[in-house]
Write a protein that holds these residues in place. Structure first.
Motif: not given
Length: 267
Positions: A214-224
């Motif tokens: 539920h990270d609202e700083v690093i969105p899913p498309d920028r994590r991996f």
């Protein structure tokens, strides 16, 4: 053991304990090494663990100018050199994930492996760059506390902002210890950082990419954005941008498992 500066180079404030494989833990923006205190005991029983404060934060002195990620990487290198540590695992949270990538790019021979904890190899978007300028200006006009009060709750998963209210308060208190120059220097340094996806793609080192569900700083498309046999990607359920406070036991387990696997492969 604590220290702040060396006569020959900037040395971050830090503490260390334990023996064995060196593990360096670096905190995010407006944080301090205290972010890692709940993770520290689980690691120090097995490794030599060093927790350091970023330049201009907590016990680390502030210097003038923009704090580039390359400069912060050199601060970590100075710590390794001061204690004659030839190689270490380095885990960087958020802001320090960016500087850890800079370290891995320039000094891969000094690393056993590295991890980005709630971070990304991607550069800021144009919107984010504008936000960094606004943050720096707000620090100048309203002070560090105003930025801390606005930012810190957003680092926790929505459900945890109430359920872990005492930890949100603790994180704010940590944030208040940052200097205005440290807050401004790091904000502008993050704004200037380049895309370093190539470092993740090309490195021969093992990499841990750890994200919060539920990270609202690093969105899913920028994590991996990069995958590979050398990369372990983990999403921690129920956490936001602060798993070291939201779920320290699970975070410690993931770090230990990552190190054990790679030390086993090395053997």
């Amino acid at each position: 053991m604590t220290n702040q500066q060396s006569s020959s180079a900037f040395l971050p404030g830090f503490e260390q304990k334990g023996t064995g494989i060196p593990v360096v833990l670096l905190h995010g923006y407006l944080g301090s090494r205290r972010y890692w205190h709940d993770v520290f005991p689980a690691l120090v029983s097995q490794y030599r663990v060093i927790m350091a404060d970023v330049r201009g934060h907590a016990s680390s002195p502030a210097t003038e100018g923009v704090y580039t990620m390359e400069q912060l990487a050199e601060d970590t290198l100075a710590l390794l050199n001061r204690y004659e540590i030839p190689k270490a695992y380095v885990f960087g949270h958020s802001l320090s994930g960016y500087s850890t990538l800079a370290l891995a790019e320039k000094y891969p021979d000094r690393l056993l492996g590295f991890g980005l904890i709630h971070s990304t190899p991607l550069a800021d978007t144009d919107t984010a760059k504008e936000g960094r300028l606004q943050t720096a200006e707000r620090v100048k006009t309203e002070g560090v506390a105003a930025v801390v009060d606005g930012l810190i709750p957003k680092l926790f998963a929505p459900a945890n902002r109430t359920a872990m209210e005492h930890k949100v308060t603790a994180a704010k208190e940590i944030g208040y210890s940052a200097t205005a120059q440290g807050a401004i220097g790091c904000a502008l340094g993050m704004r200037e950082r380049p895309d370093r996806t190539h470092v993740l793609r090309d490195t021969k080192l093992p990499v841990l990419l750890l994200a919060g569900e539920h990270d609202e700083v690093i969105p899913p498309d920028r994590r991996f954005p990069v995958s590979g046999d050398h990369i372990k990607a983990v999403t921690l359920p129920g956490t936001g941008h602060m798993s070291m406070m939201e779920d320290p036991s699970r975070l410690a387990d993931e770090i230990v498992a990552f190190i054990e696997k790679n030390e086993g492969n090395r053997a």
